[in-house]
Design a protein around this motif. Structure first.
Motif, mmCIF file in Angstrom:
data_model
loop_
_atom_site.group_PDB
_atom_site.id
_atom_site.type_symbol
_atom_site.label_atom_id
_atom_site.label_comp_id
_atom_site.label_asym_id
_atom_site.label_seq_id
_atom_site.Cartn_x
_atom_site.Cartn_y
_atom_site.Cartn_z
ATOM 1 N N ARG A 100 0.845 -1.111 0.047
ATOM 2 C CA ARG A 100 -0.051 0.076 -0.020
ATOM 3 C C ARG A 100 0.885 1.139 -0.066
ATOM 4 N NH1 ARG A 100 -5.060 2.515 -0.995
ATOM 5 N NH2 ARG A 100 -4.910 4.437 0.010
ATOM 6 N N CYS A 104 -0.871 5.950 5.931
ATOM 7 C CA CYS A 104 -2.047 5.950 6.717
ATOM 8 C C CYS A 104 -2.117 4.468 7.186
ATOM 9 C CB CYS A 104 -3.227 6.104 5.584
ATOM 10 S SG CYS A 104 -4.864 5.767 6.390
ATOM 11 N N CYS A 107 -5.189 2.498 6.851
ATOM 12 C CA CYS A 107 -5.240 2.134 5.536
ATOM 13 C C CYS A 107 -4.510 0.778 5.290
ATOM 14 C CB CYS A 107 -4.928 3.016 4.627
ATOM 15 S SG CYS A 107 -5.830 4.666 4.692
ATOM 16 N N LEU A 108 -4.147 0.019 6.218
ATOM 17 C CA LEU A 108 -3.461 -1.392 6.105
ATOM 18 C C LEU A 108 -4.362 -2.395 5.502
ATOM 19 C CD1 LEU A 108 -1.464 -1.894 9.402
ATOM 20 C CD2 LEU A 108 -0.621 -1.657 7.337
ATOM 21 N N PRO A 109 -5.837 -2.221 5.475
ATOM 22 C CA PRO A 109 -6.714 -3.162 4.559
ATOM 23 C C PRO A 109 -6.880 -2.878 3.126
ATOM 24 C CG PRO A 109 -7.833 -2.384 6.492
ATOM 25 C CD PRO A 109 -6.473 -1.497 6.698
ATOM 26 N N TYR A 110 -6.060 -1.615 2.824
ATOM 27 C CA TYR A 110 -6.327 -1.205 1.321
ATOM 28 C C TYR A 110 -4.813 -1.815 0.579
ATOM 29 C CZ TYR A 110 -9.562 2.099 3.353
ATOM 30 O OH TYR A 110 -10.707 2.612 4.198
ATOM 31 N N LEU A 111 -4.996 -2.786 0.130
ATOM 32 C CA LEU A 111 -3.767 -3.363 -0.540
ATOM 33 C C LEU A 111 -3.878 -3.309 -2.071
ATOM 34 C CD1 LEU A 111 -3.427 -6.259 1.829
ATOM 35 C CD2 LEU A 111 -1.617 -4.413 1.818
ATOM 36 N N ASP A 112 -3.031 -2.131 -2.534
ATOM 37 C CA ASP A 112 -3.286 -2.024 -3.993
ATOM 38 C C ASP A 112 -2.503 -2.907 -4.922
ATOM 39 O OD1 ASP A 112 -4.469 0.801 -3.884
ATOM 40 O OD2 ASP A 112 -2.732 1.005 -2.607
#
Lengths: 124, 110
Positions: A100, A104, A107-112
């Motif tokens: 990521r 943030c 924002c660890l759950p937002y793995l791009d």
């Protein structure tokens, strides 16, 4: 474009240490705020977060695995790694590295970006 | 047993809508908008399709949407297509700086 590629042995003996490396291309692991992490998926089951490391060094771990896990960044080789000690058959899974970009921690759950995954079997 | 609860499977005909629920607690889904959804085709890595409960990354069509009510978040796929047949995983930030996943839901297009 950021790309990730997992590397490591596909077979580990029980009680030994599982070691995987994620080779990063397209961006420097130290160029700016970013999170680098590991997720695994046992055969036929759901995803399990193992842990993440911030480019500045802070680490975050799944409490159920924390005592056995080390995640670190190697800026000289532009890669990051996972070590999981004292493995058992329950650690057999496809292991993914993921990232990521940004500053943030929530924002660890937002793995791009994800690697393709590598199957690691624990067996004697 | 996964930390977040999802149905094992849902199905729908082409053109229909399906909704997948994901239930947690006030320490994760209920207490945070840092929730995401991933789509995973067989043998492939997961792909981020929703973040921040309702936001879509660039390239994700608007027939995919997210919502939240209390301790439950939901993913709705409208105008179902064959390409939507996949496993869907919800994911949430949890109070103690950890990440939780649901057990995954298989979407079948009849």
């Amino acid at each position: 474009q950021l790309q990730l590629q997992e590397s490591g042995p596909g077979l580990v003996k029980p009680s030994e240490t599982l070691s995987l490396t994620c080779i990063v291309s397209g961006v420097s692991v130290s160029s700016g705020p970013s999170y680098w992490g590991w997720i695994r998926q046992p055969p036929g089951k759901g995803l399990e977060w193992i842990g993440s490391v911030y480019y500045g060094g802070s680490t975050y771990f799944n409490p159920t695995l924390k005592s056995r896990v080390t995640i670190s960044v190697d800026t000289s080789k532009n890669q990051f790694s996972l070590r999981l000690s004292s493995v058992t058959a329950a650690d057999t899974a496809v292991y993914y590295c993921a990232s990521r970009i940004g500053d943030c921690p929530r924002c660890l759950p937002y793995l791009d970006f994800w690697g393709q995954g590598t199957l690691v079997a624990v067996s004697s | 047993q996964s930390a977040l609860t999802q149905p094992r499977s849902v199905s729908g005909s082409p053109g229909q809508s399906v909704t997948i629920s994901c239930t947690g607690t006030s320490s994760d889904v209920g207490g945070s908008n840092f929730v995401s959804w991933y789509r995973q085709h067989p043998g492939k890595a997961p792909k981020l399709i929703i973040y921040g409960v309702t936001e879509r990354p660039s390239g994700v069509p608007d027939r995919i949407s997210g919502s939240k009510s209390g301790n439950t978040v939901s993913l709705t796929i409208s105008g179902l297509r064959a390409e939507d047949e996949a496993e869907y995983h919800c994911c949430s930030f949890e109070d103690n700086y950890r990440v939780l996943f649901g057990g995954g839901t298989k979407v079948s297009v009849l």
